[in-house]
Write a protein that holds these residues in place. Structure first.
Motif, short mmCIF file in Angstrom:
data_model
loop_
_atom_site.label_atom_id
_atom_site.label_comp_id
_atom_site.label_asym_id
_atom_site.label_seq_id
_atom_site.Cartn_x
_atom_site.Cartn_y
_atom_site.Cartn_z
N UNK A 249 0.88 -1.32 0.13
CA UNK A 249 -0.10 0.09 -0.23
C UNK A 249 0.98 1.43 0.07
N UNK A 250 1.79 1.06 0.86
CA UNK A 250 2.88 2.51 1.04
C UNK A 250 3.74 2.75 -0.47
N UNK A 251 3.82 1.54 -1.04
CA UNK A 251 4.53 1.74 -2.21
C UNK A 251 3.58 2.45 -3.16
N UNK A 252 2.23 2.05 -3.17
CA UNK A 252 1.31 2.50 -4.34
C UNK A 252 0.80 3.81 -4.00
N UNK A 253 0.61 4.22 -2.70
CA UNK A 253 -0.14 5.21 -2.39
C UNK A 253 0.69 6.39 -1.51
N UNK A 254 0.46 7.56 -1.67
CA UNK A 254 1.30 8.60 -0.90
C UNK A 254 0.32 8.73 0.42
N UNK A 255 0.48 7.97 1.38
CA UNK A 255 -0.19 8.25 2.70
C UNK A 255 0.41 9.48 3.57
N UNK A 256 -0.32 9.99 4.37
CA UNK A 256 0.08 10.90 5.10
C UNK A 256 1.09 10.33 6.30
N UNK A 257 2.23 10.98 6.64
CA UNK A 257 2.95 10.29 7.60
C UNK A 257 2.08 10.51 9.21
N UNK A 258 2.10 9.26 9.89
CA UNK A 258 1.49 9.29 11.00
C UNK A 258 2.50 10.03 11.91
N UNK A 259 1.67 11.18 12.88
CA UNK A 259 2.45 11.99 13.81
C UNK A 259 2.80 10.89 15.00
N UNK A 260 4.28 11.31 15.21
CA UNK A 260 4.98 10.48 16.30
C UNK A 260 4.37 10.47 17.60
N UNK A 261 4.17 9.26 18.21
CA UNK A 261 3.27 8.87 19.04
C UNK A 261 1.85 8.67 19.20
N UNK A 262 1.40 8.94 17.68
CA UNK A 262 -0.35 8.58 17.52
C UNK A 262 -0.43 7.17 17.66
N UNK A 263 -1.82 6.92 18.06
CA UNK A 263 -2.20 5.45 18.14
C UNK A 263 -1.84 4.72 16.75
N UNK A 264 -1.45 3.58 16.82
CA UNK A 264 -1.05 2.64 15.78
C UNK A 264 -0.47 1.40 16.14
N UNK A 265 -0.33 0.56 15.34
CA UNK A 265 0.14 -0.85 15.68
C UNK A 265 1.57 -0.96 16.29
N UNK A 266 2.10 -0.15 15.67
CA UNK A 266 3.77 -0.37 16.25
C UNK A 266 4.05 0.78 17.18
N UNK A 267 3.17 1.28 17.64
CA UNK A 267 3.68 2.45 18.48
C UNK A 267 4.44 2.07 19.78
N UNK A 268 4.06 0.81 20.23
CA UNK A 268 4.89 0.41 21.40
C UNK A 268 5.85 -0.62 21.31
N UNK A 269 6.20 -0.62 19.87
CA UNK A 269 7.01 -1.70 19.40
C UNK A 269 8.67 -1.66 19.98
N UNK A 270 8.88 -0.70 20.20
CA UNK A 270 10.36 0.02 20.91
C UNK A 270 10.67 -0.62 22.16
N UNK A 271 11.59 -1.31 22.52
CA UNK A 271 11.91 -2.01 23.70
C UNK A 271 11.96 -0.99 24.84
#
Length: 282
Positions: free
Chosen positions: A171-193
């Protein structure tokens, strides 16, 4: 800021209610997919048969219902923002003959429970969607009894979760999606150790530990995989809703090609990785 958080909360409520039919449709497959993370939560909580347990962001009921099934004299309260998801949880409980549970629609940032109410709290894949994760952690700590235990699961980095990054990458390769603001809710928001561990620490919790848990999304076919992504994966649906038909068709073809290349035998069983974080209230 408060108003902004309320907007996010209302959007989350609307979104998960909207997706409840898809989660009901794929409940058996998705619960099998997420079971290792729920099992690890149950394991580290080390529950006693008379424990009072709070399950947060319960969705269609897990791991809260599994916990309830193991408590002889205890009880589980399943909570979620989305009442339609909790209706499915109640149906699942009835079908399994689980009666020592109740559902409660509420906001994790303002839990309707007294201080020191629960022996344990479980929260599988909820934290990354909470508008204010620190407020949520403090509320959880507040309602835990002294000596109480908490365990939560969050998704690991995208590179270890091909089940979602396969589609989102195309999807990201085919569409210009707006960047998700830092710290915004999302699947990988808590991925960092350390993200959740730090929140727990700031909330006064102790004995914090983290462990990686692997899972497998057993779709069997590329077609089933694509249907699941379009029925339960919010970021996929949100992105595709902004694409025209030609772009959607191109994305679908490229996702199928990617999966066929990775799984040439046609058996689509995709690896995933999550982090389970445990803590106690002193």
């Amino acid at each position: 800021m408060e108003q902004e958080l309320e907007v996010i909360r209302d959007q989350q409520k609307e979104l998960w209610n909207k997706f409840s039919p898809g989660w009901k449709k794929w409940d058996e497959l998705m619960m099998d997919f997420l079971k290792p993370m729920g099992d690890e939560i149950v394991r580290v909580l080390n529950l006693k048969s008379n424990n009072m347990v709070l399950d947060i962001a319960s969705g269609t009921g897990e791991p809260g219902l599994t916990i309830a099934s193991r408590l002889d004299a205890g009880k589980v309260i399943l909570t979620d923002l989305a009442e339609d998801m909790l209706e499915i949880a109640a149906e699942n409980a009835a079908r399994r003959g689980i009666t020592n549970m109740e559902t409660r629609v509420c906001d994790v940032s303002n839990l309707p429970f007294a201080d020191n109410s629960f022996d344990a709290i479980s929260c599988r894949f909820g934290f990354m969607f909470f508008p204010d994760m620190q407020v949520a952690a403090k509320e959880m700590a507040r309602v835990l009894k002294p000596g109480g235990r908490i365990a939560t699961a969050v998704w690991n980095i995208p590179e270890k979760n091909f089940w979602i990054s396969a589609t989102m990458g195309v999807i990201n390769k085919n569409m210009e999606l707006p960047a998700v603001p830092a710290g915004a809710p999302g699947m990988f928001r808590c991925a960092k150790t350390g993200v959740i561990s730090d929140l727990f620490l700031e909330s006064g919790l102790t004995d914090i530990s983290e462990v990686e848990v692997a899972g497998k999304l057993d779709c069997k076919t590329t077609d089933v995989y694509w249907k699941i992504m379009n029925d339960v994966a919010a970021p996929v649906v949100a992105a595709l809703s902004k694409a025209d038909e030609a772009t959607k068709a191109k994305i679908k073809t490229e996702v199928f090609d990617l999966l066929n290349e990775k799984y040439p035998d046609g058996n689509v069983v995709i690896d995933s990785s999550a982090i389970v974080i445990y803590a106690e209230k002193g």
